[in-house]
Design a protein around this motif. Structure first.
Motif, PDB file in Angstrom:
ATOM      1  N   LEU A   1       0.975  -0.812   0.006  1.00 34.88           N
ATOM      2  CA  LEU A   1       0.014  -0.267   0.265  1.00 34.88           C
ATOM      3  C   LEU A   1       1.209   1.245   0.078  1.00 34.88           C
ATOM      4  O   LEU A   1      -0.123   2.785   0.015  1.00 34.88           O
ATOM      5  CB  LEU A   1      -1.026   0.070   0.859  1.00 34.88           C
ATOM      6  CG  LEU A   1      -1.986  -0.890   1.161  1.00 34.88           C
ATOM      7  CD1 LEU A   1      -2.848  -0.999   2.663  1.00 34.88           C
ATOM      8  CD2 LEU A   1      -3.435  -0.939   0.185  1.00 34.88           C
ATOM      9  N   LYS A   2       2.041   1.488   0.569  1.00 35.37           N
ATOM     10  CA  LYS A   2       2.841   1.992   0.258  1.00 35.37           C
ATOM     11  C   LYS A   2       3.886   2.379  -1.142  1.00 35.37           C
ATOM     12  O   LYS A   2       4.354   3.812  -1.002  1.00 35.37           O
ATOM     13  CB  LYS A   2       3.731   2.278   1.076  1.00 35.37           C
ATOM     14  CG  LYS A   2       4.055   1.853   2.654  1.00 35.37           C
ATOM     15  CD  LYS A   2       2.836   3.018   3.649  1.00 35.37           C
ATOM     16  CE  LYS A   2       3.013   2.720   4.700  1.00 35.37           C
ATOM     17  NZ  LYS A   2       1.411   3.117   4.980  1.00 35.37           N
ATOM     18  N   VAL A   3       3.398   1.611  -1.805  1.00 39.82           N
ATOM     19  CA  VAL A   3       4.163   1.648  -2.982  1.00 39.82           C
ATOM     20  C   VAL A   3       3.020   2.526  -4.486  1.00 39.82           C
ATOM     21  O   VAL A   3       1.564   1.814  -4.559  1.00 39.82           O
ATOM     22  CB  VAL A   3       4.324  -0.156  -3.849  1.00 39.82           C
ATOM     23  CG1 VAL A   3       5.089   0.031  -5.505  1.00 39.82           C
ATOM     24  CG2 VAL A   3       5.556  -0.697  -2.718  1.00 39.82           C
ATOM     25  N   ARG A   4       3.908   3.291  -4.998  1.00 37.73           N
ATOM     26  CA  ARG A   4       3.596   4.104  -5.759  1.00 37.73           C
ATOM     27  C   ARG A   4       3.518   3.164  -7.390  1.00 37.73           C
ATOM     28  O   ARG A   4       2.820   3.093  -8.054  1.00 37.73           O
ATOM     29  CB  ARG A   4       3.856   5.540  -5.687  1.00 37.73           C
ATOM     30  CG  ARG A   4       2.957   6.625  -7.236  1.00 37.73           C
ATOM     31  CD  ARG A   4       3.682   8.130  -6.918  1.00 37.73           C
ATOM     32  NE  ARG A   4       3.169   8.684  -6.763  1.00 37.73           N
ATOM     33  CZ  ARG A   4       3.045  10.507  -7.094  1.00 37.73           C
ATOM     34  NH1 ARG A   4       3.734  10.601  -6.279  1.00 37.73           N
ATOM     35  NH2 ARG A   4       2.686  11.137  -8.745  1.00 37.73           N
ATOM     36  N   GLU A   5       4.927   3.254  -7.062  1.00 34.52           N
ATOM     37  CA  GLU A   5       5.060   3.336  -9.098  1.00 34.52           C
ATOM     38  C   GLU A   5       6.761   2.252  -8.799  1.00 34.52           C
ATOM     39  O   GLU A   5       7.460   2.341  -8.154  1.00 34.52           O
ATOM     40  CB  GLU A   5       4.873   3.857  -9.722  1.00 34.52           C
ATOM     41  CG  GLU A   5       5.641   4.939  -9.780  1.00 34.52           C
ATOM     42  CD  GLU A   5       5.406   5.752 -11.294  1.00 34.52           C
ATOM     43  OE1 GLU A   5       7.079   5.841 -12.025  1.00 34.52           O
ATOM     44  OE2 GLU A   5       5.113   6.622 -10.778  1.00 34.52           O
ATOM     45  N   ILE A   6       6.625   1.457 -10.157  1.00 31.60           N
ATOM     46  CA  ILE A   6       8.463   1.079  -9.800  1.00 31.60           C
ATOM     47  C   ILE A   6       9.026   1.394 -11.519  1.00 31.60           C
ATOM     48  O   ILE A   6       8.311   1.387 -11.866  1.00 31.60           O
ATOM     49  CB  ILE A   6       8.173  -0.155  -9.697  1.00 31.60           C
ATOM     50  CG1 ILE A   6       7.521  -1.324  -8.905  1.00 31.60           C
ATOM     51  CG2 ILE A   6       9.842  -0.871 -10.177  1.00 31.60           C
ATOM     52  CD1 ILE A   6       7.098  -2.356  -8.656  1.00 31.60           C
ATOM     53  N   ARG A   7       9.878   1.944 -11.166  1.00 32.40           N
ATOM     54  CA  ARG A   7      11.051   2.836 -12.332  1.00 32.40           C
ATOM     55  C   ARG A   7      11.916   1.768 -12.564  1.00 32.40           C
ATOM     56  O   ARG A   7      13.071   1.513 -11.625  1.00 32.40           O
ATOM     57  CB  ARG A   7      11.058   4.073 -12.509  1.00 32.40           C
ATOM     58  CG  ARG A   7       9.638   4.593 -12.374  1.00 32.40           C
ATOM     59  CD  ARG A   7       9.779   6.458 -11.735  1.00 32.40           C
ATOM     60  NE  ARG A   7      10.542   6.593 -13.039  1.00 32.40           N
ATOM     61  CZ  ARG A   7      10.055   7.161 -13.573  1.00 32.40           C
ATOM     62  NH1 ARG A   7       8.362   7.075 -13.884  1.00 32.40           N
ATOM     63  NH2 ARG A   7      10.842   8.222 -14.545  1.00 32.40           N
ATOM     64  N   ARG A   8      12.481   1.668 -14.346  1.00 29.66           N
ATOM     65  CA  ARG A   8      14.463   1.536 -14.170  1.00 29.66           C
ATOM     66  C   ARG A   8      15.042   2.238 -13.670  1.00 29.66           C
ATOM     67  O   ARG A   8      13.906   3.642 -13.112  1.00 29.66           O
ATOM     68  CB  ARG A   8      14.410   1.577 -15.536  1.00 29.66           C
ATOM     69  CG  ARG A   8      14.378   2.518 -16.410  1.00 29.66           C
ATOM     70  CD  ARG A   8      14.791   1.808 -17.851  1.00 29.66           C
ATOM     71  NE  ARG A   8      14.303   2.717 -18.775  1.00 29.66           N
ATOM     72  CZ  ARG A   8      14.988   3.767 -19.383  1.00 29.66           C
ATOM     73  NH1 ARG A   8      16.427   3.791 -18.545  1.00 29.66           N
ATOM     74  NH2 ARG A   8      14.854   4.746 -19.581  1.00 29.66           N
ATOM     75  N   TYR A   9      15.994   1.862 -13.221  1.00 30.18           N
ATOM     76  CA  TYR A   9      16.530   3.303 -12.112  1.00 30.18           C
ATOM     77  C   TYR A   9      17.392   3.758 -13.678  1.00 30.18           C
ATOM     78  O   TYR A   9      18.060   3.827 -14.354  1.00 30.18           O
ATOM     79  CB  TYR A   9      18.344   2.162 -12.231  1.00 30.18           C
ATOM     80  CG  TYR A   9      19.350   3.127 -11.376  1.00 30.18           C
ATOM     81  CD1 TYR A   9      18.713   3.976  -9.711  1.00 30.18           C
ATOM     82  CD2 TYR A   9      20.747   3.920 -11.462  1.00 30.18           C
ATOM     83  CE1 TYR A   9      19.992   5.073  -9.656  1.00 30.18           C
ATOM     84  CE2 TYR A   9      21.096   4.098 -10.887  1.00 30.18           C
ATOM     85  CZ  TYR A   9      20.470   5.010 -10.200  1.00 30.18           C
ATOM     86  OH  TYR A   9      22.031   6.034  -9.440  1.00 30.18           O
TER      87      TYR A   9
END
Length: 163
Positions: free
Chosen positions: A33-41
């Motif tokens: 629930l704390k995660v907004r999105e995942i992006r490459r570095y």
């Protein structure tokens, strides 16, 4: 319904979901629930006079987001190596947006209370109050982080601890 997990009287699956990720040889979990999105570095813009584990900031659709290398934060003498698997997990924490750099994201797991053990007393790089518990899934052991407590730590200066 998910097999093997306790179900409530209303048919819902009990437990909490965690995004799991790797840092070196260890596997961690944080509340999904704390995660907004995942992006490459992508290399952030460095800010002068910040601790080494604060890699800098990025502009995420108009929002300036501080980026913390969680490997360096948790493993103080770690020299990070960035690969094609390195990602930034963008989090919503205490009304702030913060990114954490991790080696790779594994999956999202639902853990029941029975799969989570208390943290044993030990000295280490992580303050024990920043660990919610230890999760067990088959032969996997997950260190479940209270990411808000970890990010509101005094040396972080990113999120107000009294929020």
């Amino acid at each position: 319904m998910t097999m093997g997990l306790p179900h409530g009287l209303d048919g819902t699956v009990e437990g909490r979901e965690y995004l799991t990720f790797r840092i070196a040889q260890e596997e961690y979990g944080i509340d999904i629930l704390k995660v907004r999105e995942i992006r490459r570095y992508e290399a952030p813009t460095r800010i002068a006079r910040t601790p080494a584990f604060i890699k800098g900031v990025v502009n995420l659709r108009g929002t300036i987001v501080p980026i913390v290398d969680l490997r360096m934060k948790l493993h103080q003498d770690c020299r990070p190596v960035y690969s094609e698997f390195t990602v930034v997990v963008i989090l919503n924490l205490l009304d702030r947006v913060v990114g954490i750099v991790v080696d790779s994201v594994s999956d999202v797991l639902r853990l029941s209370d029975e799969q989570i053990s208390d943290v044993p007393e030990f000295e280490g790089a992580i303050e024990v109050d920043s660990i919610e518990g230890l999760g067990t899934v088959g032969d996997r052991m997950l260190i479940l982080l209270d990411i808000e407590k970890l990010m509101s730590n005094v040396d972080m200066g990113l999120v107000a601890a009294d929020a």
